[in-house]
Write a protein that holds these residues in place. Structure first.
Motif, PDB file in Angstrom:
ATOM      1  N   PHE B 262       0.828  -1.200   0.000  1.00  0.00           N
ATOM      2  CA  PHE B 262       0.000   0.000   0.000  1.00  0.00           C
ATOM      3  C   PHE B 262       0.866   1.256   0.000  1.00  0.00           C
ATOM      4  O   PHE B 262       0.497   2.285  -0.549  1.00  0.00           O
ATOM      5  N   VAL B 263       2.051   1.163   0.611  1.00  0.00           N
ATOM      6  CA  VAL B 263       2.934   2.331   0.679  1.00  0.00           C
ATOM      7  C   VAL B 263       3.801   2.391  -0.571  1.00  0.00           C
ATOM      8  O   VAL B 263       3.904   3.402  -1.232  1.00  0.00           O
ATOM      9  N   GLY B 264       4.422   1.269  -0.909  1.00  0.00           N
ATOM     10  CA  GLY B 264       5.188   1.182  -2.148  1.00  0.00           C
ATOM     11  C   GLY B 264       6.217   2.297  -2.261  1.00  0.00           C
ATOM     12  O   GLY B 264       7.041   2.481  -1.370  1.00  0.00           O
ATOM     13  N   PHE B 265       6.117   3.087  -3.311  1.00  0.00           N
ATOM     14  CA  PHE B 265       7.147   4.087  -3.570  1.00  0.00           C
ATOM     15  C   PHE B 265       6.773   5.460  -3.033  1.00  0.00           C
ATOM     16  O   PHE B 265       7.445   6.444  -3.333  1.00  0.00           O
ATOM     17  N   LEU B 266       5.701   5.524  -2.252  1.00  0.00           N
ATOM     18  CA  LEU B 266       5.321   6.834  -1.713  1.00  0.00           C
ATOM     19  C   LEU B 266       6.488   7.513  -0.992  1.00  0.00           C
ATOM     20  O   LEU B 266       6.683   8.702  -1.142  1.00  0.00           O
ATOM     21  N   PRO B 267       7.278   6.787  -0.196  1.00  0.00           N
ATOM     22  CA  PRO B 267       8.328   7.479   0.561  1.00  0.00           C
ATOM     23  C   PRO B 267       9.290   8.278  -0.292  1.00  0.00           C
ATOM     24  O   PRO B 267       9.983   9.146   0.234  1.00  0.00           O
ATOM     25  N   VAL B 268       9.390   7.993  -1.582  1.00  0.00           N
ATOM     26  CA  VAL B 268      10.263   8.823  -2.406  1.00  0.00           C
ATOM     27  C   VAL B 268       9.458   9.674  -3.375  1.00  0.00           C
ATOM     28  O   VAL B 268      10.020  10.360  -4.208  1.00  0.00           O
ATOM     29  N   LYS B 269       8.126   9.604  -3.278  1.00  0.00           N
ATOM     30  CA  LYS B 269       7.321  10.290  -4.291  1.00  0.00           C
ATOM     31  C   LYS B 269       6.479  11.424  -3.729  1.00  0.00           C
ATOM     32  O   LYS B 269       6.181  12.373  -4.432  1.00  0.00           O
ATOM     33  N   THR B 270       6.049  11.308  -2.483  1.00  0.00           N
ATOM     34  CA  THR B 270       5.038  12.255  -2.019  1.00  0.00           C
ATOM     35  C   THR B 270       5.620  13.247  -1.031  1.00  0.00           C
ATOM     36  O   THR B 270       6.641  13.002  -0.396  1.00  0.00           O
ATOM     37  N   SER B 271       4.919  14.353  -0.902  1.00  0.00           N
ATOM     38  CA  SER B 271       5.435  15.456  -0.096  1.00  0.00           C
ATOM     39  C   SER B 271       5.505  15.102   1.378  1.00  0.00           C
ATOM     40  O   SER B 271       6.377  15.574   2.093  1.00  0.00           O
ATOM     41  N   GLU B 272       4.584  14.239   1.834  1.00  0.00           N
ATOM     42  CA  GLU B 272       4.605  13.920   3.255  1.00  0.00           C
ATOM     43  C   GLU B 272       5.964  13.381   3.674  1.00  0.00           C
ATOM     44  O   GLU B 272       6.406  13.573   4.794  1.00  0.00           O
ATOM     45  N   HIS B 273       6.639  12.706   2.749  1.00  0.00           N
ATOM     46  CA  HIS B 273       7.890  12.044   3.120  1.00  0.00           C
ATOM     47  C   HIS B 273       9.100  12.873   2.768  1.00  0.00           C
ATOM     48  O   HIS B 273      10.222  12.490   3.077  1.00  0.00           O
ATOM     49  N   MET B 274       8.876  14.034   2.130  1.00  0.00           N
ATOM     50  CA  MET B 274      10.038  14.782   1.660  1.00  0.00           C
ATOM     51  C   MET B 274      10.874  15.363   2.793  1.00  0.00           C
ATOM     52  O   MET B 274      12.096  15.360   2.718  1.00  0.00           O
ATOM     53  N   PRO B 275      10.251  15.871   3.888  1.00  0.00           N
ATOM     54  CA  PRO B 275      11.092  16.386   4.980  1.00  0.00           C
ATOM     55  C   PRO B 275      12.124  15.375   5.415  1.00  0.00           C
ATOM     56  O   PRO B 275      13.308  15.694   5.520  1.00  0.00           O
ATOM     57  N   ALA B 276      11.706  14.128   5.591  1.00  0.00           N
ATOM     58  CA  ALA B 276      12.651  13.106   6.037  1.00  0.00           C
ATOM     59  C   ALA B 276      13.802  13.007   5.059  1.00  0.00           C
ATOM     60  O   ALA B 276      14.976  13.024   5.444  1.00  0.00           O
ATOM     61  N   LEU B 277      13.468  12.965   3.769  1.00  0.00           N
ATOM     62  CA  LEU B 277      14.523  12.829   2.759  1.00  0.00           C
ATOM     63  C   LEU B 277      15.448  14.046   2.802  1.00  0.00           C
ATOM     64  O   LEU B 277      16.675  13.922   2.850  1.00  0.00           O
TER      65      LEU B 277
END
Lengths: 471, 748, 348
Positions: B262-277
Motif C-alpha cells: 500500500f505504501v510502495g514508492f510513496l516514501p520517495v514520491k510524495t510530499s509527506e515524506h520529503m522532509p525526512a529525505l
C-alpha cells in the motif's frame, strides 16, 4: 435458473409424454359445449398432438387457473363468448399472473361478438389495442373471397401465406406454403399493435383493408373514424413475455372452424378455386403458442481457462480468473420442433453473441459453431478470447432475443483478479533492471571491502574519534 | 486506587535498588492490568462483539488471513465489495493489525489453546494498551531521572480516555496497536539519539516499519523525527549521535516501509515524506562540513561553511518546491493537506469533510479526554525547558505539533495523548519529588550555600531557575500538596472510569437506551437486519447502501456491497449518492447497471435516532453533485427559504428522491391519519406517504432503524413499472380512444 | 444577496426615470429592427462591439439591447449577468463578483476574437433593465443567465436560459468559467487570464529584502531574543494553551464571538458539547493558563524561595488559586455536558 427450469420442464414433458415443452393441460373456454364440434377438427388436431383438453364456460365456478399457487392448466384457448366480462375467475390480473407463471394463451375474436372486457384489458396491458367498443369488422374490397354466402359484404379476406416479419427471423407459420396459397380470414376483428418489442404481427391486413364497426358506423365513414387500415391492422398477432410465456391473438375465430379448414375459395380477382391453408396455419399457430415451436433451451454453459500448460485449464467454470488470461466459453443450445429437441442453428444473417461485461461490455464477440461438441439434439457455440486488463466482477452474458424464439438470457458471473505478487516477471529477466541490480551488487561489495580495510587499519591512538566512529 | 500506591510504596519501603526494581515490575504489571480491565466494560455489558464500522472490515480480513494463509491474503482480490469493481484489498490495506492477531492466533493454537479468532480480535486492543503503558514508562524514564515519573506516565497512559476512546475491547482498529508502536518507536528513537547507537537506530527503524504496516498515521513519525533533528540542528546541536541515529533510522526505516504494497514508492514520491529525505541529505552535508571544520580550524572559513550549509538547505528546499510544482513529487494528499489548509477539504473533498472524526475539536472534548492532564501538560513542557537536552526538545516539538493536529481533527487526539501523559507525569512527579521530600532544609542561610548544584542551566537556562533550589520548609505545606494531589489523582481516575463506561464502551452496532423506569433497553436493529439479509437473500445479492454501512454489511450480513468505508473510489460513491438522490425512474437504470438487488437505508424518524441517512443525505447530494453538477443540485433540496425540510413543505426533488421515499414509505400508517411525526426532525409529515414503483419493501426492522427494499426486475410484460403497479392496484387503463393529432404507427 | 422587493418599493418613484434612461440610452427604435436582423448579423454586431476595445467586454447592456441579444432564433450563446451595482441596493455580492465577471468576459472575448465559441457576454444592471428582472420574477441579485443557441450546430431543444447559482457566495472567475465551458461542449474555451499583480510582487520583494537587512543590522539585538530559552518556553506554552482550548475549532467553523441568549442577555458559553463561542475559548484558555502558572510556580518558584515565611505565603496564595480555579473549570464543564457527576469545592 432458467436452465434448471427448462430442464424441469423437459423432464415433466417427457413424463406425461406430451409434445409441448411446458405441459399438456389445455383449458378451452367456450360459451357452451355446443360450440365444441364447430371447432372439432382444430381441437382434434390438438388432442392428437397429446394435449388433454378440458372445456369450461367462463362463469363455471369449478374454473380456477391456480390451485395452491400453482398453475392448474398450462395453456388456455379463448373462443368467442357472448358474455361481456369473463367472471371472477378470469379477471385480467389472474390472466397476467397466468402469463407470469409461464402459461400460454390463445385468444380468438369474432367480429359479431364484442371481445370480453377482461380480455380487452389484458390485451391493453400487452399494448394491443382493439377497436372502440371492442367490436369491429375488417373488410377489404379487393382481397375478399368472391364465392361465399356474404360475398357482397367483402368480409372474408383471402390473404397470402404470412411472410416472416424480418429477413433474419426464422419462418414458422408459412413453411411449405406456395406463394399463391391463400389463408381465409372470415369476419375477423383487427387489432393495432403498440411499439412494444415483445409484440409481433404474424398476419397483417392487406394495404387495402380497413376496419369499421358494422353496428354503429353505418353509411360513409370519414378518415379519422376508421379505427385502423392497411398494414397497421394486425389480424393475427403474437406476444412473448420476457419469461417466454406466449399469447397469440387470432382476429377471426371462424378461421379455426371446420368450415374453413378445407374450404375451397376463389379470390375476388378471379382465378380458380383454391383450398385454404387454414388447417396447416392453425396447427402451426397453436403449436407456436403452446411451446411446441421455436422453443430454445440452454443445455449447458462452460467456460474455462485456455492457457496451454496451465494446470488450472482443466477446471470447468472456475469463479475467478486473472486479468489477460485466455479463456474459452461454450454454450450448448437446442431448439424444440413439434416433438423433439434438435440442434439450434442461428440464421445465416444473424449472430449469436457473447458479451463479457462489467457495467458495460468489454468484449462483444460472435460465437461460432463448434462441430466437435455438437450433436443431433444440441449445437455448441464457442468463443476464445483474452480477458481485458481490468480487474473486477464480470459477466459472461449471452442475450439472444428474437421474434418467435423463446428468450435466451444467460449470465455467468466470474471475478477477474489482478496479478498476484509472484506472477510478475522476476527482476533479473527485465533488462531495464540490470543497472540497478548491478548497483546493489557494487554497493554490497564496496561495503564489504570497506569493512575489510577498516578491520585491517590500526586503531587510532587518540580514542575519541576512534570510538566515535565505531559507535 | 493504584494512582497513589506507587508513590507511598516508593517513599516508604523503597530501600535498595533490587527491591525498587521488583516493586517497579509489580507496579507496572498492576498498571497494565488496570489498563486492560478498564477497557472491558463493553464486553461485560453486551458481549464479546466487534464495534463500529472499520473494525468489521479488519475482522473480516483477519478471518480471511487465518483461513487462507498469508500469501493469499497478500494477493487478496475482494469481489464482495465495491461491486462490480472489486477491490485489490491485499494491496490497499495496512496488514499489520491482521497479521498481528493472526500470529497470536496461530501461536495460541501451537500452544494447544483453542481460542476463537473473534475473541483475539476483540481483546487485542486492551492487550496492547497494557504494552502502551509500559512503552510510556520507558519513554518517560528517558526524559527524567525521577523514577516515579515513568510509573505515573504509565498510569496516565493506561487510563487516559483520549487513548481508551480507540482501544476499548472490540474496537479492533489499526489504532489499537499503532499507538503502542508510536510510543515505542519514539522511545527507541530517543534511545538511539542519546547513545548515537546504530543498534537502537536499527530497532527504531524496525518498529517504524511495523508502524507503517499498521497505520496510515505513520506519517506523523515520518514528519516528527526529521523535524526534531532539524530543530536540533538549528539549535547548533548537530552531533555524530544525531547523524548515526537519524541516518540509520531513515535508511532502514524507508526500506522497511517500502515493503508494504500500500505504501510502495510513496516514501520517495510524495510530499509527506520529503522532509525526512531532505533532512537526510542535509545531515550528510553537515557531516561533511563538520569533518572539514575539524580539519581546517579557521574562523572565517567556518562562518563561510555555515553560510554554505544554510544556502544549500535553502536551495534544497527550493528544488523540492519546484519538483512538486512540476509534478515529479506528488503534492500533499488530501487528508494531510486538509490538516494545514483547514478549509480545503470542505470545498474540494466532501468525502473527507463528511466523516465525523475529521471534524475539528472543541475544548470540551479536550477536557473530556484529558481532564486535569490538559493543564498539567504545559507545566511538564515548561519543566523540560529547564535543562533542554535533546530528548526534551523532542517532547517540546511533539507537544506543539500534537496539540495543533489534535485541535484540527478529533481523531488525532489519539496522537496527542501520549505526549500529554508523559509531560503531565513529569510535572506531577516533579511536584511530588519536591513536596514528598521528608527532610526539610534547616534554615535559609544554611540552605543557600548547601544547595550549590541548584543552579540548573545558568544563564542559558530559564530565568525562573536561576535561584538555587532550597526545598520546602513547612511540613503542613507538603501535606497539603500531597493530599490535594492525591485527591486530584483520585478524581482523575474516577473521571476516566466514568468517561470510559459512559462514552466509549458502546459498540454502536447495538444501541443502548434507558427506559423511563431507568432500566436499560437494548436496540438491536442493525444485527436484526443484517441477520435477515444473511438468511433471506441470495448469496450474491448486491446491497446498495450509503458507504457507512458497507463494512458492517460485508462483515455481518456477508453480502456484496457497492461502496464501503474504504472510500477509495469517489466516483462510485457519488454514483450511489446519485441513485439515492434522484427519482426512482432516474436511479432505476443505475441500479440495474450495478446489478443492485436490495437497497438498505437507515431511518431514525421513529426512534429519534440522529445518525440516520436523512441527516447524512446532504453529503450524498454534495458528493454526487461533485461528479454530476448538472444532474444533482444541492440547491434543489432546499426550499425557497433555504431550509432543508422533510415535511409537507419539502421540495419536489426531495420528495421524489429515492432516499426520501424509502425512508418514509408507509411510515404514516403507524400513526392515526395526519398525525405522522418524524421524531428525529421533530416535524409533522404529510398525510399521504410516498408511493414506490420500482422498489418494493422487503424488510423493516423492529424500530424501523433499518429498512430494506428489493429492486424489481423488468416487467414481464414489458410495461413500465408505474403502469404495472397501477394495473395491479386495479386502476382501469384508460382507452387510448379519440387520440388527438396523428396516430402513432408501428414500424418494424 | 439582498431581497429586491424592498428595492422595488424604494424605487417606485424612480421607476419612470429608470425606464426613461433605458429608452434614452438604448434607443428602443433601433433595437426594434435590431431584433429583426438575422441571428448571424446580430452576433457579429455584438461581438464586434465586444471586441472593439480590450475593455469592451462584458457589454454594458440596456433593456433594449438585452431583448435584441437574447431574441430567438439565435445561433449563438449569451451569458448575461443581471446585477444591481447601484449603491442604493447595497448588493455586496454584486460588487464583489463584478471584477471577476469582467475578468472572465474580457479574457474569454479577447481569447476568441474570431468568435468561434460564439458567446456574447453582457451585463444588465437593475437600473437599466428593471422589467427584465420583473420578467424573471427575480428577488435577488446577482443572477447569471446562460442562453443556449436555438439553431445552428449546437442548438439545444429548449431556448430558456440556464441559471447559475450563487449559493456559495462570490465565485472566482475560474469557477464560473468552468460552468460556462460545461455548457459549450466541443467549442474553444479561452482560459481566464489574470493580469500579473506587479504591485504585490514588488511589495513582497521590498518586504523580504527589508526584513533581511533589518535582521542583519539588528542581529546583535535579535540574537539574544532568539537564543533566550524563556521566550521560547513562553511561545510554546501559549501555542499549546491556544490549541488545547479549541482555537482551531473557531478558525475552521467561524463560530460567533458571543451570542445572546433568548432573554436579551449575553450567553458566554454555548449550549452543547460540540459547540463553543470565541469568548468561551478565551476564558478557557485563561483558566488553563492560570492553572499552568500556579502549577509551575508550585513546582519551580516556591521551593526556590529562601525565606520560610514568604514561601508559605506564596504557597498558600498559589495553591488556593489552583484549587479554586480548577473547581471552577470543572463546574464550567458540568454546564457544557450535563450528567457529568464530579466536582470539587468550592464550586460544587
Amino acid at each position: 435458473m432458467r436452465l434448471s427450469l427448462s430442464f424441469a420442464a423437459a423432464l415433466f414433458a417427457a413424463a406425461v409424454s406430451a409434445v409441448s415443452t411446458t405441459g399438456n393441460r389445455l383449458l378451452v373456454i367456450l360459451d357452451d359445449d355446443g360450440d365444441k364440434h364447430v371447432y372439432s377438427k382444430f381441437l382434434g388436431d390438438l388432442k392428437s398432438r397429446g394435449f388433454d383438453l378440458s372445456f369450461k364456460t367462463p362463469k363455471s365456478d369449478s374454473l380456477s387457473l391456480f390451485h395452491l399457487g400453482e398453475r392448474s392448466y398450462d395453456h388456455i384457448i379463448f373462443f368467442p363468448t357472448k358474455t361481456k366480462g369473463l367472471g371472477p375467475n378470469l379477471t385480467p390480473n389472474l390472466l397476467v399472473d397466468f402469463l407470469n407463471a409461464q402459461g400460454n394463451i390463445l385468444v380468438t375474436l369474432h367480429s359479431n361478438v364484442a371481445a370480453p372486457t377482461s380480455l380487452a384489458a389484458l390485451l391493453a396491458e400487452l399494448d394491443i389495442q382493439l377497436p372502440a367498443d371492442r367490436a369491429g369488422l375488417v373488410v377489404d374490397h379487393f382481397h375478399h373471397a368472391a364465392d361465399n354466402s356474404s360475398a357482397s359484404a367483402h368480409d372474408v379476406l383471402l390473404l397470402p401465406p404470412p411472410k416472416p416479419v424480418r429477413s433474419d427471423v426464422k419462418d414458422f407459420f408459412s413453411a411449405g406454403a406456395g406463394p399463391d396459397d391463400v389463408l381465409a380470414f372470415p369476419r375477423g376483428m383487427g387489432a393495432t399493435l403498440g411499439a412494444s418489442a415483445l409484440l409481433n404481427p404474424i398476419v397483417r391486413a392487406p394495404a387495402t383493408a380497413y376496419s369499421y364497426n358494422p353496428k354503429e358506423q353505418v353509411g360513409a365513414l370519414t378518415a379519422d373514424d376508421v379505427f385502423a387500415a392497411g398494414t397497421q391492422l394486425s389480424l393475427v398477432s403474437a406476444f412473448q413475455a420476457r419469461n417466454s410465456a406466449r399469447l397469440a391473438l387470432v382476429g377471426a375465430a371462424e378461421m379455426l372452424q371446420d368450415a374453413w379448414f378445407d374450404a375451397e375459395v376463389t379470390a375476388a380477382a378471379g382465378g380458380s378455386k383454391k383450398k385454404t391453408l387454414n388447417r396447416e396455419f392453425a396447427k402451426r399457430l397453436s403449436g407456436w403458442t403452446f411451446q411446441e415451436l421455436g422453443v430454445l433451451r440452454t443445455n449447458w454453459i462452460e467456460h474455462r481457462l485456455d492457457e496451454p500448460g496451465d494446470a488450472r485449464s482443466n477446471e470447468t467454470n472456475p469463479n475467478i480468473y486473472r486479468i489477460k488470461n485466455n479463456v474459452q466459453y461454450t454454450i450448448s443450445l437446442s431448439e424444440y420442433a413439434w416433438d423433439s429437441w434438435t440442434a439450434f442453428a442461428v440464421p445465416d444473417n444473424d449472430d449469436l453473441q457473447l458479451e463479457f461485461t462489467m457495467l458495460s461490455p468489454f468484449h462483444r464477440l460472435p460465437l461460432s459453431w463448434d462441430t466437435s461438441r455438437s450433436s443431433e439434439a444440441a449445437s455448441a457455440y464457442t468463443a476464445h478470447f483474452r480477458l481485458p486488463d481490468q480487474h473486477g466482477i464480470f459477466n459472461f452474458r449471452v442475450n439472444y432475443k428474437r421474434p418467435f424464439l423463446s428468450n435466451i438470457d444467460e449470465k455467468n458471473t466470474v471475478s477477474v483478479r489482478h496479478m498476484a505478487h509472484n506472477e510478475w516477471p522476476r527482476s533479473f529477466v527485465i533488462s531495464g533492471a540490470w543497472p540497478w541490480i548491478a548497483g546493489v551488487a557494487v554497493t554490497v561489495a564496496g561495503w564489504l571491502a570497506f569493512c575489510a580495510v577498516w578491520m585491517y587499519s590500526a586503531p587510532a591512538k587518540q580514542g575519541v574519534r576512534g570510538d566515535k566512529k565505531t559507535r | 486506587m493504584s494512582a497513589a500506591d506507587p508513590l507511598q510504596v516508593l517513599a516508604s519501603a523503597g530501600k535498595g535498588e533490587s527491591t525498587r526494581s521488583v516493586l517497579r515490575v509489580i507496579i507496572l504489571a498492576l498498571i497494565a492490568g488496570a489498563a486492560i480491565s478498564s477497557r472491558l466494560f463493553s464486553v461485560i455489558r453486551f458481549e464479546s462483539i466487534i464495534h463500529e464500522f472499520d473494525p468489521w472490515f479488519n475482522f473480516r480480513a483477519t478471518k480471511y488471513l487465518v483461513a487462507n494463509g498469508f500469501y493469499n491474503f497478500w494477493d487478496w482480490f475482494d469481489d464482495r465489495t465495491w461491486h462490480p469493481l472489486g477491490r485489490v484489498t491485499g494491496g490497499t490495506l495496512y496488514p499489520g493489525l491482521m497479521v498481528t492477531s493472526g500470529v497470536i492466533y496461530h501461536a495460541l493454537r501451537a500452544l494447544t489453546i483453542p481460542v476463537d479468532i473473534r475473541n483475539i480480535c476483540v481483546l487485542l486492543a486492551p492487550g496492547f494498551s497494557g504494552l502502551t503503558a509500559i512503552a510510556a514508562y520507558l519513554l518517560t524514564n528517558e526524559m527524567t531521572p525521577s523514577p516515579s515519573a515513568g510509573l505515573l506516565a504509565a498510569l496516565f497512559m493506561g487510563i487516559a480516555p483520549g487513548y481508551i476512546s480507540r482501544s476499548v475491547a472490540g474496537s479492533y482498529d489499526n489504532e489499537a496497536i499503532a499507538i503502542f508502536l508510536l510510543v515505542f518507536t519514539f522511545y527507541l528513537w530517543i534511545k538511539a539519539l542519546k547513545q548515537g547507537s546504530m543498534l537502537w537506530g536499527a530497532l527504531c527503524a524496525l518498529f517504524y516499519g511495523y508502524m507503517v504496516a499498521s497505520w496510515g498515521g505513520y506519517a506523523f513519525i515520518t514528519c516528527l523525527l526529521p523535524l526534531h533533528s532539524f530543530v536540533l540542528i538549528c539549535m547548533g546541536r548537530y552531533s555524530t549521535r544525531l547523524y548515526v541515529a537519524y541516518t540509520t533510522w531513515y535508511a532502514l526505516g524507508t526500506l522497511a516501509s517500502m515493503q508494504i504494497p500500500f505504501v510502495g514508492f510513496l516514501p520517495v514520491k510524495t510530499s509527506e515524506h520529503m522532509p525526512a529525505l531532505g533532512i537526510f541529505g542535509f545531515l550528510q552535508l553537515l557531516a561533511f562540513l563538520d569533518y572539514v571544520r575539524s580539519a581546517i580550524p579557521s574562523r572565517q572559513f567556518q562562518t563561510f561553511l555555515w553560510l554554505f550549509a544554510g544556502t544549500a538547505f535553502g536551495v534544497g528546499l527550493l528544488g523540492l518546491v519546484v519538483a512538486t510544482s512540476m509534478g515529479f513529487i506528488a503534492p500533499w494528499s488530501g487528508r494531510f493537506y486538509s490538516l494545514w489548509d483547514t478549509g480545503y477539504a470542505k470545498i474540494h473533498i466532501p468525502i473527507i469533510a463528511s466523516v465525523s472524526e475529521h471534524q475539528p475539536t472543541a475544548w470540551p472534548a479536550f477536557f473530556f479526554d484529558l481532564q486535569m492532564l490538559v493543564w498539567l501538560f504545559p507545566v511538564g513542557v515548561y519543566l523540560l525547558f529547564q535543562e533542554l537536552a535533546d530528548e526534551h526538545v523532542f517532547i517540546v516539538v511533539y507537544a506543539l505539533f500534537g496539540s495543533y493536529f489534535a485541535g484540527v481533527m478529533v481523531r488525532l487526539m489519539l496522537t496527542l495523548t501520549p505526549v500529554v501523559c508523559v509531560a503531565a507525569a513529569i510535572a506531577v512527579s516533579h511536584l511530588l519529588d519536591i513536596y514528598l521530600n521528608a527532610k526539610s532544609p534547616e534554615n535559609p542561610d544554611a540552605a543557600a550555600d548547601k544547595d550549590a548544584d541548584g543552579k540548573k542551566g545558568g544563564k542559558a537556562g530559564l530565568k525562573s531557575t536561576n535561584k538555587p533550589l532550597v526545598g520546602i520548609y513547612a511540613g503542613w505545606v507538603k501535606s497539603v500538596i500531597v493530599s490535594s494531589f492525591a485527591i486530584y489523582l483520585l478524581l482523575f481516575v474516577m473521571h476516566c472510569t466514568w468517561v470510559t463506561s459512559n462514552a466509549y464502551s458502546s459498540p454502536s452496532v447495538v444501541l443502548a437506551s434507558r427506559l423511563p423506569d431507568g432500566s436499560q433497553h437494548i436496540i438491536d436493529d442493525y444485527r436484526e437486519a443484517y441477520q435477515w439479509l444473511r438468511q433471506n437473500t441470495r448469496e450474491d445479492a448486491k446491497i446498495m447502501s450509503w458507504w457507512d454501512y458497507g463494512y458492517q454489511i460485508g462483515g455481518m450480513a456477508d453480502r456484496p456491497t457497492l461502496v464501503d468505508n474504504n472510500t477509495w473510489n469517489n466516483t462510485h460513491i457519488a454514483t450511489v449518492g446519485k441513485a439515492m438522490a434522484s427519482s426512482e425512474e432516474r436511479s432505476y437504470p443505475i441500479m440495474r447497471q450495478h446489478e443492485v438487488d436490495y437497497v438498505l437505508v437507515v431511518f431514525g424518524g421513529l426512534l429519534g435516532y440522529s445518525g440516520d441517512d436523512i441527516n447524512k443525505f446532504l453529503w450524498m447530494v454534495r458528493i454526487a453533485e461533485g461528479i454530476w453538477p448538472d444532474e444533482v443540485k444541492e440547491r434543489d433540496f432546499f426550499t425557497a427559504r433555504g431550509e432543508y425540510r422533510v415535511d409537507g413543505d419539502a421540495t419536489e426533488t426531495m420528495k421524489n428522491s429515492v432516499m426520501y421515499k424509502t425512508s418514509y414509505y408507509n411510515y404514516q400508517n403507524l400513526f392515526p391519519p395526519g398525525q405522522a411525526v418524524d421524531r428525529m426532525r421533530g416535524v409533522r409529515l404529510p398525510e399521504v406517504g410516498p408511493q414506490l414503483t420500482h422498489l418494493e419493501e422487503a424488510f423493516t426492522s423492529e424500530n424501523w432503524i433499518i429498512r430494506i427494499y428489493k429492486v424489481k426486475d423488468l416487467d414481464n410484460l414489458g410495461r413500465d413499472h408505474a403502469s404495472a403497479v397501477a394495473f395491479d392496484k386495479g386502476v382501469k387503463k384508460k382507452k387510448p380512444a379519440k387520440k388527438k393529432g396523428p396516430r402513432v404507427l408501428r414500424v418494424e | 444577496m439582498r431581497l429586491l422587493p424592498t428595492v422595488l418599493s424604494l424605487l417606485g418613484c424612480l421607476s419612470t426615470t429608470a425606464l426613461a434612461a433605458a429608452g434614452g440610452s438604448g434607443g428602443a427604435k433601433p433595437s426594434a429592427n435590431l431584433r429583426k436582423l438575422p441571428p448571424g448579423e446580430r452576433f457579429n454586431l455584438f461581438h464586434g462591439k465586444a471586441t472593439a476595445s480590450s475593455a469592451a467586454a462584458p457589454l454594458k447592456l440596456v433593456e433594449a439591447d438585452y431583448r435584441a441579444l437574447v431574441a430567438t432564433p439565435r445561433d449563438y450563446s449569451v451569458a448575461v449577468l443581471l446585477t444591481a451595482m447601484d449603491a442604493r441596493y447595497g448588493c455586496q455580492l454584486c460588487r464583489e463578483f463584478q471584477p471577476e465577471w469582467e475578468l472572465l468576459a474580457r479574457s474569454w472575448t479577447n481569447g476568441d476574437k474570431q468568435g468561434e465559441s460564439r458567446v456574447v457576454f453582457g451585463t444588465l444592471d437593475f437600473n437599466d433593465g428593471r422589467d427584465v428582472f420583473m420578467g424573471f420574477g427575480l428577488q435577488t441579485a446577482p443572477v447569471l443567465f446562460f442562453f443556449p443557441p436555438t439553431m445552428g450546430p449546437h442548438a439545444t431543444p429548449s431556448s430558456d436560459p440556464l441559471r447559475y447559482d450563487f449559493a456559495g457566495g462570490p465565485q472566482a472567475a475560474e469557477v464560473v468559467h468552468h460552468w460556462i465551458a460545461r455548457q459549450l461542449p466541443n467549442r474553444p474555451h479561452p482560459p481566464v487570464k489574470r493580469p500579473i499583480n506587479w504591485m504585490r510582487w514588488i511589495s513582497t520583494f521590498v518586504v523580504v529584502t527589508g526584513g533581511a537587512t533589518a535582521s542583519y543590522v539588528a542581529w546583535p539585538w535579535v540574537l539574544p531574543v532568539v537564543r533566550n530559552r524563556t521566550v521560547w518556553a513562553a511561545v510554546t506554552l501559549i501555542a499549546i494553551l491556544m490549541f488545547t482550548s479549541g482555537h482551531m475549532f473557531n478558525r475552521i467553523r467561524q463560530v460567533p464571538y458571543v451570542a445572546g441568549d433568548g432573554r436579551g442577555g449575553i450567553s458566554y458559553f454555548a449550549k452543547g458539547f460540540q459547540t463553543q463561542y470565541g469568548l468561551e475559548t478565551q476564558i478557557i484558555a485563561a483558566i488553563y493558563g492560570i492553572l499552568t502558572l500556579s502549577g509551575i510556580t508550585l513546582a519551580v518558584k516556591v521551593p526556590r524561595i529562601a525565606d520560610p515565611k514568604t514561601q508559605s505565603i506564596v504557597f498558600v496564595a498559589w495553591w488556593s488559586i489552583l484549587f479554586v480555579v480548577f473547581s471552577l473549570l470543572i463546574s464550567i464543564f458540568r454546564t457544557k455536558s450535563p450528567g457529568y457527576g464530579f466536582a470539587v469545592p468550592p464550586f460544587m
